[in-house]
Design a protein around this motif. Structure first.
Motif, PDB file in Angstrom:
ATOM      1  N   MET A  73      37.220  20.387  43.383  1.00 35.95           N
ATOM      2  CA  MET A  73      36.680  21.390  42.081  1.00 35.95           C
ATOM      3  C   MET A  73      36.418  22.478  42.175  1.00 35.95           C
ATOM      4  SD  MET A  73      32.928  19.040  40.782  1.00 35.95           S
ATOM      5  CE  MET A  73      33.406  19.588  39.232  1.00 35.95           C
ATOM      6  N   PHE A  74      36.555  23.740  41.755  1.00 33.88           N
ATOM      7  CA  PHE A  74      36.649  24.907  41.663  1.00 33.88           C
ATOM      8  C   PHE A  74      35.555  25.343  42.435  1.00 33.88           C
ATOM      9  CE2 PHE A  74      36.619  29.553  40.581  1.00 33.88           C
ATOM     10  CZ  PHE A  74      37.520  29.994  41.041  1.00 33.88           C
ATOM     11  N   ASN A  75      35.194  26.024  43.514  1.00 35.81           N
ATOM     12  CA  ASN A  75      33.830  26.730  43.884  1.00 35.81           C
ATOM     13  C   ASN A  75      34.558  28.074  44.087  1.00 35.81           C
ATOM     14  OD1 ASN A  75      32.136  27.449  45.640  1.00 35.81           O
ATOM     15  ND2 ASN A  75      32.248  25.638  46.871  1.00 35.81           N
TER      16      ASN A  75
ATOM     17  N   ALA B   4      46.604  21.605  38.448  1.00 32.23           N
ATOM     18  CA  ALA B   4      45.381  21.865  39.209  1.00 32.23           C
ATOM     19  C   ALA B   4      44.448  23.021  38.520  1.00 32.23           C
ATOM     20  CB  ALA B   4      46.296  23.770  39.920  1.00 32.23           C
ATOM     21  N   TYR B   5      43.741  23.735  39.343  1.00 33.20           N
ATOM     22  CA  TYR B   5      42.963  24.393  37.748  1.00 33.20           C
ATOM     23  C   TYR B   5      42.070  26.046  38.328  1.00 33.20           C
ATOM     24  CZ  TYR B   5      38.825  22.081  39.037  1.00 33.20           C
ATOM     25  OH  TYR B   5      37.915  21.685  40.060  1.00 33.20           O
ATOM     26  N   GLY B   6      41.849  26.752  37.853  1.00 28.83           N
ATOM     27  CA  GLY B   6      41.418  27.737  39.284  1.00 28.83           C
ATOM     28  C   GLY B   6      40.563  28.934  37.219  1.00 28.83           C
ATOM     29  N   PRO B   7      39.970  30.276  37.169  1.00 26.89           N
ATOM     30  CA  PRO B   7      39.808  30.734  36.217  1.00 26.89           C
ATOM     31  C   PRO B   7      40.754  31.392  35.284  1.00 26.89           C
ATOM     32  CG  PRO B   7      39.413  32.156  39.352  1.00 26.89           C
ATOM     33  CD  PRO B   7      40.255  30.504  39.013  1.00 26.89           C
ATOM     34  N   ALA B   8      40.009  30.935  34.116  1.00 34.16           N
ATOM     35  CA  ALA B   8      40.755  31.717  32.675  1.00 34.16           C
ATOM     36  C   ALA B   8      41.148  33.290  33.207  1.00 34.16           C
ATOM     37  CB  ALA B   8      40.038  31.407  31.908  1.00 34.16           C
TER      38      ALA B   8
ATOM     39  N   PRO C  96      40.842  36.728  36.061  1.00 33.61           N
ATOM     40  CA  PRO C  96      39.700  37.024  36.829  1.00 33.61           C
ATOM     41  C   PRO C  96      38.111  37.134  37.174  1.00 33.61           C
ATOM     42  CG  PRO C  96      41.791  38.220  37.209  1.00 33.61           C
ATOM     43  CD  PRO C  96      41.748  37.025  35.313  1.00 33.61           C
ATOM     44  N   GLY C  97      37.685  36.378  37.968  1.00 38.69           N
ATOM     45  CA  GLY C  97      36.082  37.119  37.865  1.00 38.69           C
ATOM     46  C   GLY C  97      35.513  36.157  36.970  1.00 38.69           C
ATOM     47  N   SER C  98      36.456  34.840  35.981  1.00 38.30           N
ATOM     48  CA  SER C  98      35.502  34.294  34.889  1.00 38.30           C
ATOM     49  C   SER C  98      35.565  33.534  35.078  1.00 38.30           C
ATOM     50  CB  SER C  98      36.777  33.807  33.947  1.00 38.30           C
ATOM     51  OG  SER C  98      35.804  33.740  32.374  1.00 38.30           O
ATOM     52  N   ASP C  99      33.902  32.338  34.962  1.00 38.31           N
ATOM     53  CA  ASP C  99      33.050  31.674  35.150  1.00 38.31           C
ATOM     54  C   ASP C  99      34.399  30.501  34.227  1.00 38.31           C
ATOM     55  OD1 ASP C  99      31.918  31.817  36.945  1.00 38.31           O
ATOM     56  OD2 ASP C  99      30.017  32.585  34.888  1.00 38.31           O
ATOM     57  N   ALA C 100      35.283  30.556  33.503  1.00 37.63           N
ATOM     58  CA  ALA C 100      35.495  29.890  32.581  1.00 37.63           C
ATOM     59  C   ALA C 100      36.814  29.205  33.238  1.00 37.63           C
ATOM     60  CB  ALA C 100      36.303  30.891  30.846  1.00 37.63           C
ATOM     61  N   VAL C 101      37.427  27.555  34.108  1.00 41.15           N
ATOM     62  CA  VAL C 101      38.715  27.369  33.921  1.00 41.15           C
ATOM     63  C   VAL C 101      39.433  27.403  32.674  1.00 41.15           C
ATOM     64  CG1 VAL C 101      36.993  26.589  35.806  1.00 41.15           C
ATOM     65  CG2 VAL C 101      37.426  25.553  34.339  1.00 41.15           C
ATOM     66  N   GLN C 102      40.283  27.175  33.566  1.00 38.66           N
ATOM     67  CA  GLN C 102      41.833  26.693  32.603  1.00 38.66           C
ATOM     68  C   GLN C 102      42.730  25.319  33.480  1.00 38.66           C
ATOM     69  OE1 GLN C 102      43.806  27.882  30.124  1.00 38.66           O
ATOM     70  NE2 GLN C 102      44.785  26.328  30.435  1.00 38.66           N
ATOM     71  N   ASP C 103      43.064  25.087  33.045  1.00 41.33           N
ATOM     72  CA  ASP C 103      44.477  23.775  33.774  1.00 41.33           C
ATOM     73  C   ASP C 103      45.121  24.107  34.221  1.00 41.33           C
ATOM     74  OD1 ASP C 103      42.487  21.436  33.674  1.00 41.33           O
ATOM     75  OD2 ASP C 103      42.708  20.474  31.639  1.00 41.33           O
TER      76      ASP C 103
END
Length: 85
Positions: free
Chosen positions: A1-3, A31-35, A37-44
């Motif tokens: 999970m993204f941390n 893979a997933y990461g921030p939508a 930079p600095g966002s709490d939303a994630v993008q696949d």
């Protein structure tokens, strides 16, 4: 999970191998990461390339082989979700 606390420390090949060790070879990989930079939303993202690339450091020698193994990602489209590919 993204941390957010550990996201800036990149994994080694060994850590990735260990994480994938018991998965079936045909398991889809996302893979997933921030939508943004600095966002709490994630993008696949889907993995689309992997290998050694090249980098131009601007020192006049032109592109040089990279010593980092690079994994390229893209936004998934509907074709990714088809099981008959």
């Amino acid at each position: 999970m993204f941390n957010k606390e550990t996201s800036s420390r990149g994994w080694t090949v060994g850590e990735l191998r260990q994480a994938l060790e018991n998965l079936p070879a045909d398991t889809p990989l996302l893979a997933y990461g921030p939508a943004t930079p600095g966002s709490d939303a994630v993008q696949d993202y889907i993995i689309v390339t992997a290998g050694f690339g090249s980098r131009d450091t601007g020192d006049g020698r032109g592109p040089q082989p990279s010593r980092e193994f690079q994994i390229g990602v893209a936004y998934p489209d509907s074709a990714f979700y088809h099981t008959d590919r």
